[in-house]
Design a protein around this motif. Structure first.
Motif, PDB file in Angstrom:
ATOM      1  N   VAL A  58       0.955  -1.133  -0.086  1.00 51.60           N
ATOM      2  CA  VAL A  58      -0.098   0.050  -0.032  1.00 51.60           C
ATOM      3  C   VAL A  58       0.800   1.406  -0.044  1.00 51.60           C
ATOM      4  O   VAL A  58       1.897   1.639   0.917  1.00 51.60           O
ATOM      5  CB  VAL A  58      -0.986  -0.052   1.168  1.00 51.60           C
ATOM      6  N   LEU A  59       0.955   1.951  -1.149  1.00 47.32           N
ATOM      7  CA  LEU A  59       1.765   3.054  -1.132  1.00 47.32           C
ATOM      8  C   LEU A  59       0.854   4.283  -0.387  1.00 47.32           C
ATOM      9  O   LEU A  59       0.000   4.228   0.349  1.00 47.32           O
ATOM     10  CB  LEU A  59       2.037   3.573  -2.624  1.00 47.32           C
ATOM     11  N   GLY A  60       1.419   5.516  -1.135  1.00 48.60           N
ATOM     12  CA  GLY A  60       0.770   6.675  -0.308  1.00 48.60           C
ATOM     13  C   GLY A  60       1.684   7.002   0.936  1.00 48.60           C
ATOM     14  O   GLY A  60       2.129   6.524   1.935  1.00 48.60           O
ATOM     15  N   HIS A  61       1.968   8.561   0.919  1.00 50.49           N
ATOM     16  CA  HIS A  61       3.086   8.972   1.955  1.00 50.49           C
ATOM     17  C   HIS A  61       2.707  10.491   2.110  1.00 50.49           C
ATOM     18  O   HIS A  61       3.437  11.021   2.883  1.00 50.49           O
ATOM     19  CB  HIS A  61       4.426   8.913   1.598  1.00 50.49           C
ATOM     20  N   GLY A 114       9.606  -1.390   3.586  1.00 56.52           N
ATOM     21  CA  GLY A 114       8.420  -2.057   3.483  1.00 56.52           C
ATOM     22  C   GLY A 114       7.695  -2.528   4.934  1.00 56.52           C
ATOM     23  O   GLY A 114       6.995  -3.070   5.110  1.00 56.52           O
ATOM     24  N   ALA A 115       8.675  -2.044   6.093  1.00 54.55           N
ATOM     25  CA  ALA A 115       8.201  -2.554   7.353  1.00 54.55           C
ATOM     26  C   ALA A 115       8.124  -1.437   8.275  1.00 54.55           C
ATOM     27  O   ALA A 115       8.893  -0.264   7.850  1.00 54.55           O
ATOM     28  CB  ALA A 115       9.052  -3.732   7.681  1.00 54.55           C
ATOM     29  N   MET A 116       7.640  -1.626   9.512  1.00 57.37           N
ATOM     30  CA  MET A 116       7.922  -0.571  10.396  1.00 57.37           C
ATOM     31  C   MET A 116       9.155  -0.480  11.166  1.00 57.37           C
ATOM     32  O   MET A 116      10.312  -1.402  10.437  1.00 57.37           O
ATOM     33  CB  MET A 116       6.786  -0.686  11.473  1.00 57.37           C
ATOM     34  N   SER A 131       3.462  -5.047   2.455  1.00 54.51           N
ATOM     35  CA  SER A 131       4.279  -3.871   2.902  1.00 54.51           C
ATOM     36  C   SER A 131       3.931  -2.730   3.030  1.00 54.51           C
ATOM     37  O   SER A 131       2.668  -1.978   2.256  1.00 54.51           O
ATOM     38  CB  SER A 131       5.200  -4.071   1.707  1.00 54.51           C
ATOM     39  N   ASN A 132       4.430  -1.618   3.664  1.00 55.67           N
ATOM     40  CA  ASN A 132       4.042  -0.250   3.821  1.00 55.67           C
ATOM     41  C   ASN A 132       5.051   0.796   3.151  1.00 55.67           C
ATOM     42  O   ASN A 132       6.052   0.087   2.641  1.00 55.67           O
ATOM     43  CB  ASN A 132       3.777   0.134   5.353  1.00 55.67           C
ATOM     44  N   PHE A 133       4.689   1.899   3.113  1.00 53.86           N
ATOM     45  CA  PHE A 133       5.681   2.777   2.404  1.00 53.86           C
ATOM     46  C   PHE A 133       5.679   4.101   3.267  1.00 53.86           C
ATOM     47  O   PHE A 133       4.866   4.556   3.842  1.00 53.86           O
ATOM     48  CB  PHE A 133       4.818   3.214   1.150  1.00 53.86           C
ATOM     49  N   PHE A 134       6.866   4.557   3.306  1.00 54.89           N
ATOM     50  CA  PHE A 134       7.441   5.598   4.229  1.00 54.89           C
ATOM     51  C   PHE A 134       6.933   5.425   5.528  1.00 54.89           C
ATOM     52  O   PHE A 134       6.600   6.506   6.306  1.00 54.89           O
ATOM     53  CB  PHE A 134       6.709   7.083   3.873  1.00 54.89           C
ATOM     54  N   GLY A 135       6.747   4.229   6.005  1.00 59.03           N
ATOM     55  CA  GLY A 135       6.384   3.857   7.336  1.00 59.03           C
ATOM     56  C   GLY A 135       4.994   4.285   7.927  1.00 59.03           C
ATOM     57  O   GLY A 135       4.537   4.152   8.965  1.00 59.03           O
ATOM     58  N   HIS A 136       4.057   4.265   6.821  1.00 56.66           N
ATOM     59  CA  HIS A 136       2.648   4.500   7.166  1.00 56.66           C
ATOM     60  C   HIS A 136       1.651   4.012   6.010  1.00 56.66           C
ATOM     61  O   HIS A 136       0.568   3.579   6.497  1.00 56.66           O
ATOM     62  CB  HIS A 136       2.509   5.928   7.629  1.00 56.66           C
ATOM     63  N   ALA A 143      -4.227   4.174   8.795  1.00 60.64           N
ATOM     64  CA  ALA A 143      -2.675   4.197   8.746  1.00 60.64           C
ATOM     65  C   ALA A 143      -2.274   4.123  10.080  1.00 60.64           C
ATOM     66  O   ALA A 143      -2.566   4.929  10.944  1.00 60.64           O
ATOM     67  CB  ALA A 143      -1.980   5.160   7.660  1.00 60.64           C
ATOM     68  N   VAL A 144      -1.168   3.508  10.292  1.00 61.87           N
ATOM     69  CA  VAL A 144      -0.429   3.351  11.581  1.00 61.87           C
ATOM     70  C   VAL A 144       0.962   4.025  11.246  1.00 61.87           C
ATOM     71  O   VAL A 144       1.729   3.501  10.387  1.00 61.87           O
ATOM     72  CB  VAL A 144      -0.134   1.929  12.213  1.00 61.87           C
ATOM     73  N   ALA A 145       1.506   4.968  12.021  1.00 62.05           N
ATOM     74  CA  ALA A 145       2.501   5.483  11.940  1.00 62.05           C
ATOM     75  C   ALA A 145       3.615   5.843  13.114  1.00 62.05           C
ATOM     76  O   ALA A 145       2.746   5.881  14.344  1.00 62.05           O
ATOM     77  CB  ALA A 145       2.630   7.108  11.435  1.00 62.05           C
ATOM     78  N   ASN A 146       4.798   5.703  13.209  1.00 66.28           N
ATOM     79  CA  ASN A 146       5.347   6.226  14.181  1.00 66.28           C
ATOM     80  C   ASN A 146       5.465   7.574  14.676  1.00 66.28           C
ATOM     81  O   ASN A 146       4.993   8.468  13.745  1.00 66.28           O
ATOM     82  CB  ASN A 146       6.842   6.031  14.030  1.00 66.28           C
TER      83      ASN A 146
END
Length: 363
Positions: A58-61, A114-116, A131-136, A143-146
């Motif tokens: 899943v892309l998008g940042h 692709g991972a946290m 996989s994730n993109f840019f950590g979110h 979306a989950v983000a740091n």
């Protein structure tokens, strides 16, 4: 949490809308209900495989939304906060510790791995990791983000249009204000009047540059550039010698140039259009470019420098851009055309056709 999201299964394929699972945030993470997400060229580089990333993904940042859940250890972010999501950084390498998180040593792993940060995924489909993109990964409802990705913003501003501040707009404006630090009364030339270039133009106006020159080949983009603050526009298809034209406007060459296109010929023009001692900022993604180092750089004492994310610390810079927007000095909304998430493939087609300058998908 069940979430509708745009998934890429294989390099070069179109987006497919799926229902995926988004796990709860772990330590130092938050979950955000996404309102809107900008479409960025960097997403395309991953979609086509130019930036290698594990798929499905899943892309998008360039997401913006509302915090709905908080993991242990999160500070300064609360449920209900309006936020913009930006790039990932580790917080403990030499670059991060010296205030240069935009060039974090772990940039590639955290943004394109692709991972946290703990090496695991928060996204899954049919029981398998996505996989994730840019950590979110913001092309979805949730979306989950740091917390290092997260910027709390003013609740008075429409979240639909704020997502692009997290990357493209931050890059253009930050390159001018944080990187080049353009001085009052100077001249700047911007190659490419797309979203990044237009952000640079708006920032140059805020910096009170005397000559702000936009270069493009699309008349509609040049017209918008004038509305946003360009004092001069040059259509590269209609002018025989772009560099000579710039030198005449600026009486000897621009003090600064911003190259957003990645086109080798324009990279060279961005150097030769500078006066002695001028500073060229490269933000476009280029391949191999042939440069006469002596003639283009050394002889005239010019500087050529790459800038990532506009040298911005998002938590400090993005709220400033929001304040400029509220004051009417940074009309971000003039760049944006909004689509539904289900129209994401159409939105990218419109960007390629010049029908949309900065597309945003809303959830």
């Amino acid at each position: 949490m069940l979430s509708k999201a745009a998934v890429i299964y294989n390099p070069g394929e179109k987006y497919v809308i799926e229902n995926i699972e988004v796990a709860s945030p772990k330590a130092n993470e938050v979950m955000v209900k996404i309102v809107g997400c900008g479409l960025c060229h960097t997403d395309e580089l991953a979609q086509t495989g130019i930036i290698p990333i594990t798929m499905p993904v899943v892309l998008g940042h360039e997401g913006a939304g509302v915090v709905v859940e908080i993991g242990p250890g999160v500070e300064g972010i609360n449920v209900g906060d309006h936020v913009v999501l930006s790039y990932s950084s580790c917080g403990h390498c030499e670059m991060c510790l010296t205030g240069n998180a935009n060039i974090c040593v772990n940039n590639m792993r955290l943004n394109f791995g692709g991972a946290m940060s703990d090496g695991t995924s928060r996204l899954s489909l049919n029981g398998k990791d996505v996989s994730n993109f840019f950590g979110h990964s913001s092309f979805g409802n949730y979306a989950v983000a740091n917390q290092r990705n997260v910027v709390v913003v003013d609740k008075d501003v429409d979240l639909t249009i704020l997502g692009p501040l997290g990357c493209g707009i931050q890059t253009g404006a930050g390159t001018v204000l944080n990187g080049l630090r353009c001085k009052f009364g100077t001249s700047i030339v911007v190659f490419g009047a797309g979203a990044v270039g237009c952000a640079a133009i708006m920032a140059a106006k805020i910096a009170n540059c005397q000559n702000i020159i936009a270069i493009d080949i699309v008349p509609e983009k040049l017209q918008l550039a004038k509305e946003l603050g360009a004092t001069h526009v040059i259509n590269g298809k209609e002018v025989e010698d772009v560099v000579k034209e710039i030198q005449e406007i600026t009486k000897g060459g621009a003090h600064y140039s911003v190259e957003t296109t990645g086109v080798p010929a324009l990279v060279n023009q961005s150097l030769y259009s500078l006066r002695t001692g001028g500073h060229c900022a490269v933000v476009g993604v280029s391949g191999d470019v042939t440069i006469n180092v002596f003639g283009a750089i050394m002889l005239e004492g010019r500087t050529m420098q790459g800038f990532i994310q506009g040298n911005a610390i998002p938590q400090l810079f993005i709220p400033k851009l929001v304040e400029y927007f509220k004051a009417g000095l940074f009309p971000l909304d003039k760049l944006i055309k909004v689509y539904d998430l289900e129209q994401i493939n159409e939105a990218y087609d419109d960007v390629h056709k010049g029908k949309a300058l900065k597309a945003v998908v809303k959830m």
